[in-house]
Design a protein around this motif. Structure first.
Motif, short mmCIF file in Angstrom:
data_model
loop_
_atom_site.label_atom_id
_atom_site.label_comp_id
_atom_site.label_asym_id
_atom_site.label_seq_id
_atom_site.Cartn_x
_atom_site.Cartn_y
_atom_site.Cartn_z
N UNK A 170 39.69 7.27 12.08
CA UNK A 170 38.23 7.13 12.12
C UNK A 170 37.51 8.46 12.11
N UNK A 171 36.31 8.34 11.59
CA UNK A 171 35.45 9.50 11.48
C UNK A 171 34.51 9.44 12.69
N UNK A 172 34.33 10.57 13.37
CA UNK A 172 33.41 10.59 14.51
C UNK A 172 32.27 11.54 14.19
N UNK A 173 31.05 11.00 14.13
CA UNK A 173 29.89 11.81 13.74
C UNK A 173 28.96 12.01 14.92
N UNK A 174 28.71 13.24 15.30
CA UNK A 174 27.82 13.51 16.43
C UNK A 174 28.55 14.25 17.52
N UNK A 175 27.98 14.28 18.71
CA UNK A 175 26.70 13.69 19.09
C UNK A 175 25.52 14.40 18.44
N UNK A 176 24.52 13.61 18.06
CA UNK A 176 23.27 14.18 17.56
C UNK A 176 22.10 13.54 18.31
N UNK A 177 20.99 14.24 18.32
CA UNK A 177 19.80 13.67 18.94
C UNK A 177 19.33 12.49 18.10
N UNK A 178 18.86 11.45 18.74
CA UNK A 178 18.33 10.30 18.01
C UNK A 178 17.03 10.71 17.32
N UNK A 179 16.59 9.90 16.35
CA UNK A 179 15.38 10.25 15.61
C UNK A 179 14.18 10.42 16.54
N UNK A 180 13.98 9.47 17.44
CA UNK A 180 13.01 9.69 18.52
C UNK A 180 13.84 10.33 19.64
N UNK A 181 13.81 11.66 19.70
CA UNK A 181 14.78 12.35 20.56
C UNK A 181 14.44 12.22 22.05
N UNK A 229 0.79 -1.23 0.00
CA UNK A 229 0.00 0.00 0.00
C UNK A 229 0.82 1.27 0.00
N UNK A 230 1.83 1.31 0.87
CA UNK A 230 2.45 2.59 1.08
C UNK A 230 3.93 2.38 1.32
N UNK A 231 4.71 2.55 0.28
CA UNK A 231 6.12 2.23 0.39
C UNK A 231 6.95 3.51 0.50
N UNK A 232 6.34 4.66 0.27
CA UNK A 232 7.13 5.89 0.15
C UNK A 232 7.94 6.22 1.39
N UNK A 233 7.38 5.91 2.57
CA UNK A 233 8.10 6.18 3.81
C UNK A 233 9.46 5.48 3.82
N UNK A 234 9.47 4.26 3.28
CA UNK A 234 10.71 3.49 3.30
C UNK A 234 11.74 4.04 2.30
N UNK A 235 11.27 4.80 1.31
CA UNK A 235 12.20 5.31 0.30
C UNK A 235 12.97 6.54 0.77
N UNK A 236 12.39 7.23 1.75
CA UNK A 236 13.00 8.49 2.15
C UNK A 236 13.31 8.52 3.64
N UNK A 237 14.15 7.62 4.07
CA UNK A 237 14.51 7.58 5.48
C UNK A 237 15.93 8.11 5.60
N UNK A 238 16.27 8.58 6.80
CA UNK A 238 17.62 9.12 6.96
C UNK A 238 18.64 8.01 7.29
N UNK A 239 18.16 6.79 7.52
CA UNK A 239 19.08 5.68 7.80
C UNK A 239 19.70 5.22 6.49
N UNK A 240 21.05 5.15 6.46
CA UNK A 240 21.68 4.77 5.19
C UNK A 240 21.32 3.36 4.76
N UNK A 241 20.81 2.55 5.67
CA UNK A 241 20.42 1.20 5.29
C UNK A 241 18.99 1.12 4.75
#
Ligand code: ADP
Ligand code: ZN
Ligand code: ZN
Length: 741
Positions: free
Chosen positions: A678-689, A568-580
């Motif tokens: 190594x690359x260190x990214x963050x700290x950032x708030x999690x998606x559910x902050x 029914x609704x796949x669009x959410x899965x196409x535009x997520x911020x998770x690289x996976x």
């Protein structure tokens, strides 16, 4: 006495033991025992603060840093013998502790059955067997024809001619009650026997097709050494049949096979196939068992009394007396990665174990993870493909339905509704997939715009509304609330539910097609034991015409009559911020699509989207996951992301936002000296902050070198763990993190 240098305080002491305790602290603890002896591998009860804990003795040192007056005696040595033999499994747990930078005691607690960590006895209890007595043989001939059950039992036992396991009798529907009646008459005898391996008997097998046969030959050609093989076979290509025959080969040489599958409750059919093929040899390990049952299977595996162990994630720690092979079915499945405590990947540990035991490891999937695919393409794994469906059917055709500007009714476009109708009218089954449970994800006020959100999380409350009850629930923290009928802000009664979940789809479709039977399958309808099994059986028999469900229905099921799968609704899965996210979306769509047209009738898949031009969807139209995955791999390479790099994720949460952030800022500082590796990214708030009242942050380490990543962590972990900032928050380290949201 003051102690300046460690050397000064070394106590030369007798009967010291080093204990791994199930606590988060990454260190071991020293105690003293009364008698000399060989203690390594045995369980011990020790005082720990005000409590008593059970731990595993891992060493018997001669000296300790502890001053004599701090050295405490152990309370009780539980075992006479080691619970885990000092073999590969023992070493494996140490390696796991090192690799995941996790407390050894906690690793043992994850690896060992709960019952053992609670102090239960570690000996295999005898099993019940039944045999017929000479009086029973005599009585049988004169027994009334109407005593059908007794006749059956006596006949079975007479034919077998040796004591038969009670479980086997139950399997052929001879009840314990019947046996007890016969026992009272003196016609049968009861024996208690310590289990040992029964002789191998196998059910009927299929003759393999050409591709399967080649796969079988290749896999069995390296039966006694470590080789990792990726069996990439499209949905319905007969991977399971290949496993079954490969397993038989292992059994013939008296070895044991360990099989990991994603979720047993969700795929009862898979389990049944193994049990039917190898009756009496299959032991199952999963979370639905009682501690006692689980321990019993574990012990039987350890004693070699079970040849095949099938289990979920934690079964990878099952001891094997005669290890032969490890198989991981649906190796891409996320459930193989534990998401709390020891955040291990059961698949990765399987490969490590295979190497250590020097036995083959077979990974199977229609949609392999990019990690495994990468290893197969680079030649690290052997790569075998099954490209045809075993039943001879072709893969379903995939169609994209552009929903832009289309009139939609409850999430359905007109062409899709027509399609559903015609498939049902043709006597086929239809599966409707939507990855959201509940009725609607949002409840809002039409007057003032107020939205029902969770007071404890940074998220909305999901509206649940089915025949029997109505309520609001937060899917992140579980908070529950009765459905409200007035807006709390403006008191309007015009509350509208926005968006679709499984319950709403169920309601809409059963109103629209009132005369057909529909089953909703999601976490809410499958809480009861065996419910999934019953739904699947009903669907297989053709009793259910419409199935509505979440990703639960995507997993390995074989629904022979499904000819239409609607996504029914796949669009959410196409535009997520998770690289996976693209990888996951491709796997999900391919797996759901794979439920269609598995038997005689050809299948069709319809995907509704507002972005039909999206490259991922376009690629999926070709029905070629492999090609798409190869492209995604190249993207990951370009972006310097796993599997081309290695990641570790620090997470931190606290009711105090600053504390949660500051701890990770401190962690980041600790790695500043390694910035060139190594690359260190963050700290950032999690998606559910914010979740359940706690603020959440994360910090990602990413490195092209696994070695560099781990040695940096090794170097800094003590400092991080012992910092005062760490004690103010809940924190964790997730090696090879899969879920980055
Ligand atoms: P997979 O595990 O790849 O999804 P399965 O092993 O479940 O595929 O096989 C799909 C269907 O094909 C099953 O119904 C199975 O019984 C059947 N099947 C598998 N191998 C053969 C074979 N060699 N001959 C006939 N049918 C087969
Ligand atoms: Zn309002
Ligand atoms: Zn919540």
């Amino acid at each position: 006495m003051t102690h300046n240098k460690k050397a000064d305080v070394r106590t030369l002491s007798q009967n010291l033991i080093t204990v791994a305790l199930p606590v988060p602290l990454r260190r071991l603890f020293t105690y003293q025992v009364a008698q000399p002896g060989a203690y390594i591998g045995r369980r011990v009860k020790v005082p720990f603060g005000k409590q008593e804990l059970i731990g595993i003795i891992v060493d018997q040192p001669n000296t300790t840093d502890l001053p004599e007056n701090k050295l405490k005696p152990a309370n009780l040595i539980i075992d006479e013998h080691p619970v885990i033999p000092q073999n590969t499994l023992w070493d494996l747990i140490f390696k796991v502790s090192q690799y995941y930078h996790h407390s050894l005691g906690d690793c043992f607690a994850t690896a060992l059955p709960n019952a053992l960590m609670k102090g239960e006895s570690c000996t295999l209890s005898p099993e019940i067997f039944w045999s017929i007595t000479p009086t029973g043989v005599e009585a049988k001939t004169s027994l009334s024809k109407r005593a059908v059950k007794q006749q059956k039992a006596l006949t079975y036992l007479e034919n077998e001619n040796h004591p038969v396991n009670q479980d086997e009798l139950k399997h052929v529907e001879i009840s314990t009650a019947t046996l007890k009646t016969l026992l009272e008459k003196g016609w049968v005898e009861k024996h208690l026997i310590t289990p040992k391996a029964p002789k191998i008997t196998t059910g009927e097998k299929k003759s393999l097709n050409k591709e399967q046969l080649e796969a079988y030959k290749e896999v069995t050609s390296t039966n006694d050494q470590f080789v990792a093989t990726l069996l990439e076979g499209i949905t319905g290509s007969g991977k399971t049949e290949v496993y079954l025959q490969v397993i038989e080969e292992q059994l013939n040489t008296n070895r044991q096979v360990l099989i990991l599958i994603p979720e047993i409750g969700l795929t009862p059919q898979t389990l049944k196939r193994f049990e039917q093929r190898f009756p009496g040899h299959v032991g199952v390990i999963h979370s639905g068992l009682t501690d006692k049952q689980r321990l019993n299977t574990w012990l039987k595996a350890r004693e070699g009394a079970l040849r095949i162990i099938i289990g979920t994630r934690s079964a990878i720690f099952t001891p094997l007396k005669w290890p032969g092979m490890i198989i991981i079915d649906e190796e891409h499945d996320l459930s193989f990665k534990q998401q709390d405590g020891l955040r291990y990947s059961s698949r990765d540990i399987a490969l490590l174990r295979g190497q250590m035991e020097n036995i083959p490891v077979l990974l199977g999937s229609a949609t392999p993870s990019l990690e495994s695919l990468n290893n197969a393409l680079s030649g690290k794994y052997r790569h075998i493909k099954l490209t045809q469906r075993a039943t001879g059917q072709s893969l379903p055709t995939i169609k994209l339905l552009d929903c832009k500007n289309q009139p939609m009714i409850e999430g359905f476009s007109q062409p899709l509704l027509k399609s559903i109708e015609s498939h049902i009218q043709a006597g086929n089954q239809v599966l409707v997939f939507i990855n959201r449970r509940g009725f609607a994800p949002v409840l809002l006020c039409h007057q003032c715009g107020w939205i029902a959100d969770c007071t404890r999380c940074d998220s909305y409350m999901t509206l649940h509304q089915s025949k029997h009850n109505e309520y609001l629930q937060c899917h992140h923290c579980g908070r529950y609330q009765n459905k409200i009928h007035n807006c709390p802000k403006c008191n309007s009664t015009e509350l509208v539910s926005v968006g679709q979940g499984t319950e709403r789809i169920e309601k809409f479709l059963s109103d629209r097609f009132p005369n057909i039977s529909l089953q909703r399958i999601d976490r809410d309808t499958t809480r009861r034991k065996d419910s999934m099994k019953n739904y699947i059986e009903a669907a297989k028999k053709g009793e259910t015409q419409l199935l509505v469900g979440t990703q639960m229905i995507a997993k390995g099921h074989h629904f022979p009559k499904v000819t239409l799968v609607a996504i029914l609704d796949i669009d959410g899965a196409l535009f997520s911020s998770d690289f996976r996210a693209p990888e996951r979306a491709a796997q999900l769509i391919t797996q759901v699509a794979g439920r269609a047209g598995r038997a005689e009738r050809k299948g069709e898949v319809v995907v509704q989207t507002h972005h039909p031009e999206h490259s991922l969807l376009q690629a999926l139209l070709q029905n070629d996951y492999h090609q798409l995955a190869t492209k995604l791999l190249a993207d990951r390479n370009e972006a310097q992301l796993p599997p081309h790099t290695y990641v570790a994720l620090f997470r931190s949460e606290s009711t105090n936002k600053d504390s949660a952030y500051e701890f990770l800022a401190f962690v980041k500082q600790n790695f500043s000296q390694f910035m060139n590796q190594l690359e260190v990214l963050g700290p950032v708030a999690s998606t559910i902050s914010r979740k359940a009242g706690r603020f959440r942050f994360q910090l990602l380490l990413n490195s092209p070198s696994r070695k560099a990543l781990h040695s940096a962590i090794n170097e800094r972990m003590d400092e991080i763990e012992q910092s005062s900032l760490a004690s103010k928050v809940r924190w964790s380290l997730d090696i090879d993190a899969q879920d980055l949201l």
